[in-house]
Design an enzyme around this catalytic site. Structure first.
Site, mmCIF file in Angstrom:
data_model
loop_
_atom_site.group_PDB
_atom_site.id
_atom_site.type_symbol
_atom_site.label_atom_id
_atom_site.label_comp_id
_atom_site.label_asym_id
_atom_site.label_seq_id
_atom_site.Cartn_x
_atom_site.Cartn_y
_atom_site.Cartn_z
ATOM 1 N N LYS A 205 33.758 -29.192 0.134
ATOM 2 C CA LYS A 205 34.398 -29.232 1.462
ATOM 3 C C LYS A 205 35.161 -30.543 1.650
ATOM 4 O O LYS A 205 36.260 -30.549 2.211
ATOM 5 C CB LYS A 205 33.334 -29.065 2.543
ATOM 6 C CG LYS A 205 32.731 -27.662 2.532
ATOM 7 C CD LYS A 205 31.497 -27.605 3.394
ATOM 8 C CE LYS A 205 30.863 -26.217 3.347
ATOM 9 N NZ LYS A 205 29.510 -26.199 3.899
ATOM 10 N N GLY A 302 26.998 -19.132 8.608
ATOM 11 C CA GLY A 302 26.441 -17.942 9.247
ATOM 12 C C GLY A 302 27.482 -16.843 9.325
ATOM 13 O O GLY A 302 28.684 -17.093 9.275
HETATM 14 N N1 LIG Z 1 27.290 -17.218 4.241
HETATM 15 C C1 LIG Z 1 27.889 -18.195 4.910
HETATM 16 O O1 LIG Z 1 27.409 -18.638 5.964
HETATM 17 C C2 LIG Z 1 29.186 -18.776 4.406
HETATM 18 C C3 LIG Z 1 29.795 -19.810 5.148
HETATM 19 C C4 LIG Z 1 31.032 -20.320 4.702
HETATM 20 C C5 LIG Z 1 31.600 -19.820 3.543
HETATM 21 N N2 LIG Z 1 30.939 -18.828 2.846
HETATM 22 C C6 LIG Z 1 31.591 -18.331 1.637
HETATM 23 O O2 LIG Z 1 31.914 -16.955 1.836
HETATM 24 C C7 LIG Z 1 31.862 -16.269 0.591
HETATM 25 C C8 LIG Z 1 30.931 -15.059 0.732
HETATM 26 O O3 LIG Z 1 29.631 -15.529 1.057
HETATM 27 P P1 LIG Z 1 28.485 -14.505 1.536
HETATM 28 O O4 LIG Z 1 27.402 -15.375 2.090
HETATM 29 O O5 LIG Z 1 29.049 -13.439 2.394
HETATM 30 O O6 LIG Z 1 28.008 -13.883 0.141
HETATM 31 P P2 LIG Z 1 27.084 -12.610 -0.089
HETATM 32 O O7 LIG Z 1 26.300 -12.306 1.132
HETATM 33 O O8 LIG Z 1 26.359 -12.830 -1.359
HETATM 34 O O9 LIG Z 1 28.115 -11.398 -0.291
HETATM 35 C C9 LIG Z 1 28.923 -11.289 -1.415
HETATM 36 C C10 LIG Z 1 29.612 -9.941 -1.391
HETATM 37 O O10 LIG Z 1 30.529 -9.893 -2.469
HETATM 38 C C11 LIG Z 1 30.268 -8.743 -3.262
HETATM 39 N N3 LIG Z 1 30.570 -9.117 -4.652
HETATM 40 C C12 LIG Z 1 30.024 -10.111 -5.381
HETATM 41 N N4 LIG Z 1 30.572 -10.172 -6.606
HETATM 42 C C13 LIG Z 1 31.493 -9.186 -6.644
HETATM 43 C C14 LIG Z 1 32.398 -8.728 -7.625
HETATM 44 N N5 LIG Z 1 32.455 -9.286 -8.833
HETATM 45 N N6 LIG Z 1 33.207 -7.699 -7.316
HETATM 46 C C15 LIG Z 1 33.150 -7.106 -6.100
HETATM 47 N N7 LIG Z 1 32.313 -7.500 -5.110
HETATM 48 C C16 LIG Z 1 31.490 -8.527 -5.389
HETATM 49 C C17 LIG Z 1 28.835 -8.369 -3.040
HETATM 50 O O11 LIG Z 1 28.690 -6.984 -3.274
HETATM 51 P P3 LIG Z 1 27.287 -6.236 -3.061
HETATM 52 O O12 LIG Z 1 26.977 -6.357 -1.604
HETATM 53 O O13 LIG Z 1 27.532 -4.841 -3.461
HETATM 54 O O14 LIG Z 1 26.293 -6.962 -3.919
HETATM 55 C C18 LIG Z 1 28.670 -8.754 -1.567
HETATM 56 O O15 LIG Z 1 29.083 -7.699 -0.734
HETATM 57 C C19 LIG Z 1 31.397 -17.305 -0.445
HETATM 58 O O16 LIG Z 1 32.529 -17.836 -1.075
HETATM 59 C C20 LIG Z 1 30.712 -18.365 0.407
HETATM 60 O O17 LIG Z 1 30.741 -19.654 -0.181
HETATM 61 C C21 LIG Z 1 29.762 -18.299 3.256
#
Ligand SMILES: NC(=O)c1ccc[n+]([C@@H]2O[C@H](COP(=O)([O-])OP(=O)(O)OC[C@H]3O[C@@H](n4cnc5c(N)ncnc54)[C@H](OP(=O)(O)O)[C@@H]3O)[C@@H](O)[C@H]2O)c1
Length: 358
Positions: A205, A302
């Site tokens: 970040k 979140g």
């Molecule tokens: N969570 C937070 O609070 C937060 C905050 C800021 C930024 N972020 C960023 O946002 C992004 C997503 O985070 P998240 O927390 O939402 O992750 P997550 O809950 O693990 O969700 C990831 C999603 O991507 C899908 N996926 C993973 N690999 C894939 C691939 N190779 N092809 C197609 N789909 C794929 C997964 O599919 P399945 O569901 O089918 O497994 C899932 O739906 C990351 O870059 C993270 O750093 C997250």
């Protein structure tokens, strides 16, 4: 620009499902405010059978994202799969196809920002990544707007919610194990918490913040980074006894043209604004030559705060905004960052002098 725009959503996990839900519940309001209708035309995930926790039409779910990226009917690609290589490939292919892209992926943006910004310039799409830094705090837009009339000399902040949650529990007297357990139970620790605990997430970040504030790309690996692995409950207790607390502070300062970036646990006075930011909250403080010190705080992570930032970026695309380009000539490009380009964009200055305000 046409009025009905189609989105391909890559990832429907914590953030992706939040984006889908916000578009479903707030789409009509966005349409009234912007004059554009957004609809999700395809969702690419790993497991098509997984329960998403929000209403998602099954017939638009796929595990094959390539056709969505090449489909001329798709206007905007939202990348929320996490990880590095596949996500970078999705963003790059979408940009090469001239599409607009929104991502929350701090790892990819921190490591590949100059390359992706160059693809954006070469192919005409627009790339937004506000959700990758400090969730709901629109800090990149604030920095870009600040730089139109002012200069930032120093930036510091608490930009990782997970470690701030742990340090907040330690400050309340929890043991190291209890603090970790509470962070995990409240959903503030990833399955693999290494990036948070080691300070790497904060360095990603900081790299992005510094790119905007100082116009230079410092790869996260080049940032002097110490995590909270060695911070103990006893140290936090001793800090409190002396009127201080411990925070994982990300900091960047430019002095006489020299830019210094660091992430480290720091002793902070209890009356310092950084000390009052608790739990998963984030804060960024900017010291500006003209307007002095400004602080911005809010939820740094979140589902809904991050999804909100994604929708804010979508709104910027509809309003035909871009991030500032005025500092493009100062980008410092490390070797080997441009695997998809025949030559380093550093040597192709044909299109870098444009300055488009936000
Ligand atoms: N969570 C937070 O609070 C937060 C905050 C800021 C930024 N972020 C960023 O946002 C992004 C997503 O985070 P998240 O927390 O939402 O992750 P997550 O809950 O693990 O969700 C990831 C999603 O991507 C899908 N996926 C993973 N690999 C894939 C691939 N190779 N092809 C197609 N789909 C794929 C997964 O599919 P399945 O569901 O089918 O497994 C899932 O739906 C990351 O870059 C993270 O750093 C997250």
């Amino acid at each position: 620009m046409k009025k009905d725009l189609k989105i391909a959503l890559f990832g429907c996990g914590t953030v992706g499902s939040g984006v889908h839900e916000l578009l479903r519940t707030e789409g009509a309001r966005m349409a009234r405010a912007t004059g554009f209708n957004l609809s999700v035309a395809g969702i690419c995930v790993r497991d098509p059978e997984k329960e998403r926790g929000v209403p998602v039409p099954h017939d638009i779910i796929t595990t094959n994202g390539g056709p969505l990226l090449d489909d001329p009917d798709i206007d905007i690609v939202v990348e929320l799969i996490g990880g590095e290589e596949e996500a970078r490939g999705i963003i790059a292919r979408a940009l090469v196809n001239g599409k607009n892209v929104v991502t929350a992926n701090k790892l990819v943006i921190a490591r590949h920002l100059p390359y992706l910004r160059r693809l954006e310039e070469l192919h005409g799409g627009r790339l937004f990544y506000g959700a990758s830094v400090c969730g709901s705090i629109p800090i990149l837009k604030v920095i870009d707007e600040t730089l139109i009339v002012d200069r930032i000399t120093h930036l510091r902040g608490v930009v990782n919610g997970s470690t701030n949650f742990i340090l907040s529990r330690l400050a309340e007297g929890c043991s190291d194990a209890e603090a970790l357990e509470l962070a995990s139970a409240n959903g503030f620790l990833e399955a693999d918490p290494t990036a948070d605990i080691s300070g790497a997430d904060a360095a990603h970040k900081l790299s992005i913040l510094a790119f905007h504030a100082f116009g230079r790309h410092v790869p996260p690996e080049a940032i002097d980074t110490t995590g909270i692995e060695r911070v103990t409950a006893l140290q936090v207790e001793q800090a409190r006894a002396s009127g201080k607390t411990i925070k994982l502070v990300a900091e960047a300062a430019e002095t006489n043209g020299e830019l210094r970036l660091s992430v480290a646990p720091r002793l902070v006075d209890l009356n310092d604004p950084l000390a009052s930011v608790r739990d998963e909250m984030n804060i960024v403080e900017l010291q500006c030559e003209g307007v002095g010190t400004q602080r911005f705080s809010g939820k740094g992570a979140g589902s809904i705060p991050t999804a909100n930032a994604v929708l804010s970026d979508l709104t910027d695309i509809l309003a035909r905004r871009r991030y500032q380009r005025s500092h493009a000539d100062r980008i410092c490009i490390p070797q080997g960052t441009f695997p998809d380009c025949g030559r380093s964009p550093a040597h192709d200055r044909s299109n870098t002098s444009r300055t488009i305000g936000v």
